[in-house]
Design a protein around this motif. Sequence first.
Motif, PDB file in Angstrom:
ATOM      1  N   TYR A  54      33.653  20.551  31.644  1.00 23.90           N
ATOM      2  CA  TYR A  54      34.881  20.470  30.842  1.00 23.90           C
ATOM      3  C   TYR A  54      34.599  19.772  29.512  1.00 23.90           C
ATOM      4  N   CYS A  55      33.858  18.668  29.546  1.00 24.26           N
ATOM      5  CA  CYS A  55      33.543  17.944  28.308  1.00 24.26           C
ATOM      6  C   CYS A  55      32.664  18.778  27.387  1.00 24.26           C
ATOM      7  N   ARG A  56      31.802  19.601  27.970  1.00 28.29           N
ATOM      8  CA  ARG A  56      30.988  20.492  27.137  1.00 28.29           C
ATOM      9  C   ARG A  56      31.886  21.507  26.417  1.00 28.29           C
ATOM     10  N   ALA A  57      32.902  22.007  27.121  1.00 25.05           N
ATOM     11  CA  ALA A  57      33.846  22.934  26.493  1.00 25.05           C
ATOM     12  C   ALA A  57      34.650  22.231  25.401  1.00 25.05           C
ATOM     13  N   VAL A  58      35.029  20.977  25.649  1.00 26.37           N
ATOM     14  CA  VAL A  58      35.755  20.197  24.644  1.00 26.37           C
ATOM     15  C   VAL A  58      34.888  19.986  23.403  1.00 26.37           C
ATOM     16  N   ALA A  59      33.611  19.712  23.616  1.00 27.30           N
ATOM     17  CA  ALA A  59      32.699  19.504  22.493  1.00 27.30           C
ATOM     18  C   ALA A  59      32.626  20.743  21.609  1.00 27.30           C
ATOM     19  N   ALA A  60      32.754  21.911  22.227  1.00 25.54           N
ATOM     20  CA  ALA A  60      32.686  23.157  21.463  1.00 25.54           C
ATOM     21  C   ALA A  60      33.997  23.465  20.757  1.00 25.54           C
ATOM     22  N   LEU A 103      31.745  13.289  18.364  1.00 27.54           N
ATOM     23  CA  LEU A 103      32.796  14.303  18.370  1.00 27.54           C
ATOM     24  C   LEU A 103      34.157  13.739  18.768  1.00 27.54           C
ATOM     25  N   VAL A 104      34.167  12.878  19.773  1.00 28.32           N
ATOM     26  CA  VAL A 104      35.408  12.247  20.234  1.00 28.32           C
ATOM     27  C   VAL A 104      35.166  10.748  20.307  1.00 28.32           C
ATOM     28  N   ALA A 105      36.112   9.968  19.804  1.00 27.49           N
ATOM     29  CA  ALA A 105      36.011   8.511  19.867  1.00 27.49           C
ATOM     30  C   ALA A 105      37.296   7.946  20.459  1.00 27.49           C
ATOM     31  N   THR A 106      37.154   6.931  21.301  1.00 31.06           N
ATOM     32  CA  THR A 106      38.312   6.272  21.903  1.00 31.06           C
ATOM     33  C   THR A 106      38.267   4.786  21.569  1.00 31.06           C
ATOM     34  N   GLY A 113      44.919   6.445  14.825  1.00 30.52           N
ATOM     35  CA  GLY A 113      45.204   6.426  16.243  1.00 30.52           C
ATOM     36  C   GLY A 113      44.025   5.988  17.087  1.00 30.52           C
ATOM     37  N   ARG A 114      44.337   5.659  18.334  1.00 31.63           N
ATOM     38  CA  ARG A 114      43.329   5.146  19.257  1.00 31.63           C
ATOM     39  C   ARG A 114      42.352   6.224  19.694  1.00 31.63           C
ATOM     40  N   LEU A 115      42.817   7.462  19.820  1.00 31.12           N
ATOM     41  CA  LEU A 115      41.982   8.577  20.250  1.00 31.12           C
ATOM     42  C   LEU A 115      41.807   9.544  19.089  1.00 31.12           C
ATOM     43  N   GLN A 116      40.573   9.980  18.874  1.00 31.03           N
ATOM     44  CA  GLN A 116      40.315  10.836  17.723  1.00 31.03           C
ATOM     45  C   GLN A 116      39.248  11.883  18.010  1.00 31.03           C
ATOM     46  N   TYR A 117      39.500  13.111  17.556  1.00 28.86           N
ATOM     47  CA  TYR A 117      38.389  13.998  17.275  1.00 28.86           C
ATOM     48  C   TYR A 117      37.830  13.495  15.950  1.00 28.86           C
ATOM     49  N   VAL A 118      36.598  13.037  15.957  1.00 25.34           N
ATOM     50  CA  VAL A 118      36.046  12.314  14.811  1.00 25.34           C
ATOM     51  C   VAL A 118      36.179  13.168  13.551  1.00 25.34           C
ATOM     52  N   PRO A 119      36.944  12.680  12.556  1.00 31.48           N
ATOM     53  CA  PRO A 119      37.275  13.515  11.394  1.00 31.48           C
ATOM     54  C   PRO A 119      36.208  13.551  10.311  1.00 31.48           C
ATOM     55  N   ILE A 120      35.091  12.863  10.527  1.00 33.04           N
ATOM     56  CA  ILE A 120      34.010  12.858   9.546  1.00 33.04           C
ATOM     57  C   ILE A 120      32.719  13.273  10.239  1.00 33.04           C
ATOM     58  N   ILE A 121      31.689  13.484   9.455  1.00 31.91           N
ATOM     59  CA  ILE A 121      30.370  13.762  10.029  1.00 31.91           C
ATOM     60  C   ILE A 121      29.695  12.428  10.316  1.00 31.91           C
ATOM     61  N   THR A 206      32.505   7.362  23.498  1.00 33.79           N
ATOM     62  CA  THR A 206      32.193   8.442  22.572  1.00 33.79           C
ATOM     63  C   THR A 206      31.688   9.648  23.349  1.00 33.79           C
ATOM     64  N   LEU A 207      32.177  10.814  22.963  1.00 34.75           N
ATOM     65  CA  LEU A 207      31.602  12.079  23.415  1.00 34.75           C
ATOM     66  C   LEU A 207      30.756  12.604  22.269  1.00 34.75           C
ATOM     67  N   MET A 208      29.477  12.810  22.539  1.00 32.42           N
ATOM     68  CA  MET A 208      28.543  13.259  21.510  1.00 32.42           C
ATOM     69  C   MET A 208      28.004  14.641  21.845  1.00 32.42           C
ATOM     70  N   GLY A 209      27.690  15.389  20.810  1.00 30.11           N
ATOM     71  CA  GLY A 209      27.060  16.684  20.978  1.00 30.11           C
ATOM     72  C   GLY A 209      25.833  16.780  20.098  1.00 30.11           C
TER      73      GLY A 209
END
Length: 212
Positions: A54-60, A103-106, A113-121, A206-209
């Motif tokens: 599931y997390c791999r799908a989220v990363a994509a 990719l995702v930071a909490t 906000g506390r939860l983010q799809y990381v908006p920068i590189i 952090t979720l990293m790809g």
Amino acid sequence: MARLRDPDMVNCFGEPLKPEEYKSLVKCLDSAQLGVDTCLVDGLPALQEHLIKYCRAVAASQTDDLELVEGAMLLIEQLSMSLGQAVPPEGSQPRFSGQWQMLVATGGGWPYGRLQYVPIIELLEVSEDGQRFRLESKAGPLYTSAVGNVTWVRPPNRLQYHVTDFRVELLGASLGVPAPAPDNELLVFASAPGIALARSAAGGMTLMGQPV
């Protein structure tokens, strides 16, 4: 299943889960989309594998409900602690290396906000020998770079890093910005081809790809 709902559970650094983290964890457990109850029939390793997929799908896609994503990450963290991790022999190569994109930071650290799809590189690179790291961030014309040394701590994939050089540039011009705290610690509690999940000693996950 009841143990996975224990409100007193701790994270991989031994700190209690925050109330908002526990809320996300329960949301994950109750989600019909993730089907945790169904996967539990096949045991905890099967559930862990299902959540990593599931997390791999989220990363994509980077489109799913962030509370659900955080809950899945928290559940993977709990499963990793329950199932244990193989400790490599002394002197063996660290398993976590290469270049990774956040990719995702909490847990905060971002302005929206506390939860983010990381908006920068934001790229983290750990050298193949596990001795050095580089963390680069690019947000439009703003560029930051932190470089330093890595010390590995057991269990495996728990690394302490010390910043020795920090730079901030705007349109190529160096800015005199104070450096952040030089030391931090990161525990990579799960990894699979293409993704890794980690928690910082500062508290967030952090979720990293791996960039393609």
